[in-house]
Write an enzyme that holds these catalytic residues in place. Structure first.
Site, short mmCIF file in Angstrom:
data_model
loop_
_atom_site.label_atom_id
_atom_site.label_comp_id
_atom_site.label_asym_id
_atom_site.label_seq_id
_atom_site.Cartn_x
_atom_site.Cartn_y
_atom_site.Cartn_z
N GLY A 1 1.13 -1.23 0.14
CA GLY A 1 0.26 0.03 -0.09
C GLY A 1 0.57 1.14 -0.15
CG ASP A 2 3.50 2.68 3.59
OD1 ASP A 2 2.22 3.49 3.13
OD2 ASP A 2 3.28 2.15 4.36
CG LEU A 3 6.62 -0.51 -1.22
CD1 LEU A 3 7.23 -1.81 -1.30
CD2 LEU A 3 7.71 0.56 -0.34
#
Length: 442
Positions: free
Chosen positions: A212-214
């Site tokens: 999700g972050d990446l």
């Protein structure tokens, strides 16, 4: 490995250009100034990629509450009494100076460090001065946070109409969820990916990295560069709004159209593809391999390489459509692959497949770090911190022929470059900088 570790950028310099390592000063984004008001991963990774490409990135942290990723493991331990070092801050959030986060180092390389308390009038004033000289600002707070501080996009674009303001958040700047707190797992859960991962007879499993972050990071870089090109052509900046939930949803392949076109809700498939076969993990003598020889061409070659060329013409499995049939795959194809793979090692199987068919070992990170292809692509780089020794981290996957990215820079200590940054970009003199430090603004 190629190249040498970059020297630490020290506060002796009086201009940003003078502080830039040679490799970065020649990068594709040379001259682009980025204000990085982010923490942990999604924001720092975005600005790190811009820094690797040559942008001048100023990491701005709260002097009372710096990026808490500075305390994330793994830790580099001090190797000499010089670990306390010079500069206005230490390597860790606790300020001990005896250890430095390898996690933080990887996502904050090639940046300059500045602290700024944006809750103070003086801090807001300094940020406005910096914005006038900046091209990009990246933040990853919950929507409304920067507005509450009085330095949101609507305020800052009055200072600099060219400003590209990139906001990364869990659910985006609009919509009913916009104010909800979110982490990577929130995005995996609400973007649909978590429900699709794992095995059909077990509870869903989160993807084993912070996807999700990446994914939000990568979309943020794309959006920032697109907006920057527009600003350079027209003088008009804009808000780049990237949501982790949106980013994860876009990674779910055919799940959305399967639901909207056929009413199917995809669930966990384990290691199998929804319809392509053979295309999954298979056990071998010392682990597992991926084999994807599902086309007629690759299937025929595989039969030849594994000593059974006659099977390419077997009327039960001689076409891709037949091999895609679940019953045929389970009865004929999977047992055959088990026969080919079970008594051979990963290395032996890769040697047999060579450049002919898609077969590769499923490698752990230790094997990946030592992989010759990874080495050839300079994807694990050695970075030396004078106080803490060497750390190996991932390089950059962006390979540019004329202006190669640089991945060997150091991450800043807390507030390490306050003096040169404030001199060069905010136009402050030593007396003004000292006053800000005295008040705790920096």
């Amino acid at each position: 490995m190629t190249g040498q570790p970059e020297a630490r950028m020290t506060a002796e310099y009086t201009t940003i250009e003078g502080m830039m390592p040679d490799g970065l000063s020649k990068g594709a984004l040379r001259g682009v100034v980025v204000l990085d008001i982010t923490r942990v991963v999604a924001g720092p990774f975005c600005s790190m990629l811009l820094a690797d490409l040559g942008a001048t990135v100023i990491k701005i942290e709260n002097p009372k509450d710096p990026d808490y990723a500075r305390d994330f493991p793994p830790k580099l331990k001090a190797v000499s009494s010089s670990s306390s070092g010079s500069g206005s801050g230490s390597g860790s959030g606790s300020g001990s100076g005896e250890e430095f986060s390898g996690f933080f180092a990887q996502f904050n390389r090639n940046k300059f460090g500045l602290t700024l308390d944006l809750s103070t009038p003086e801090g807001k004033d300094v940020l406005r001065k910096l914005v006038r000289r900046a091209d990009v600002l990246v933040e990853n707070f919950r929507p409304g946070t920067m507005d509450k501080l009085g330095v949101g996009y609507d305020v800052l674009r009055q200072e600099n109409p060219r400003l590209v303001y990139t906001a990364i958040s869990g659910y985006g700047q609009t919509g009913p969820y916009r104010r909800r707190p979110a982490y990577d797992n929130s995005a995996q859960a609400t973007g649909g990916l978590w429900s699709m991962n794992g095995f059909p007879d077990r509870p869903p499993v989160r993807v084993g990295t912070i996807i999700g972050d990446l994914s939000a990071t990568l979309y943020s870089v794309i959006g920032t560069l697109a907006a920057l090109r527009h600003a350079e052509k027209t003088g008009e900046g804009q808000l780049v709004d990237v949501s982790q939930q949106d980013s994860v949803l876009s990674l779910t392949e055919n799940a959305v159209v399967s639901y909207t076109a056929e009413g199917k809700v995809p669930g966990p498939l384990g290691n199998e593809h929804p319809f392509v076969k053979p295309y999954e993990l298979y056990p071998c003598k010392d682990g597992f391999v991926f084999f994807g020889g599902y086309t007629d061409k690759f299937w025929r070659l595989s039969c030849q390489l594994f000593g059974q060329p006659e099977l390419a013409d077997d009327p039960e499995i001689d076409t891709m459509a037949k091999r895609f049939t679940p019953e045929v795959y389970e009865a004929r194809v999977r047992p055959l692959l088990h026969l080919w793979f079970a008594d051979r090692t990963k290395t032996e199987l890769e040697e047999i497949a060579g450049d002919a068919v898609p077969l590769c070992a499923i490698k752990d990170i230790g094997e990946v770090v030592e992989d010759p292809q990874i080495a050839a692509r300079d994807m694990v780089v050695d970075v030396t911190y004078p106080e803490f020794g060497e750390i190996r981290m991932f390089g950059t996957p962006i390979k540019l022929g004329a202006t190669p990215a640089q991945a060997r820079g150091l991450a800043p200590k807390v507030g390490e470059h306050a003096v040169p940054v404030l001199r060069a970009l905010a136009g402050l003199d030593d007396e003004q900088i000292a006053a800000l430090r005295e008040k705790g603004v920096i």
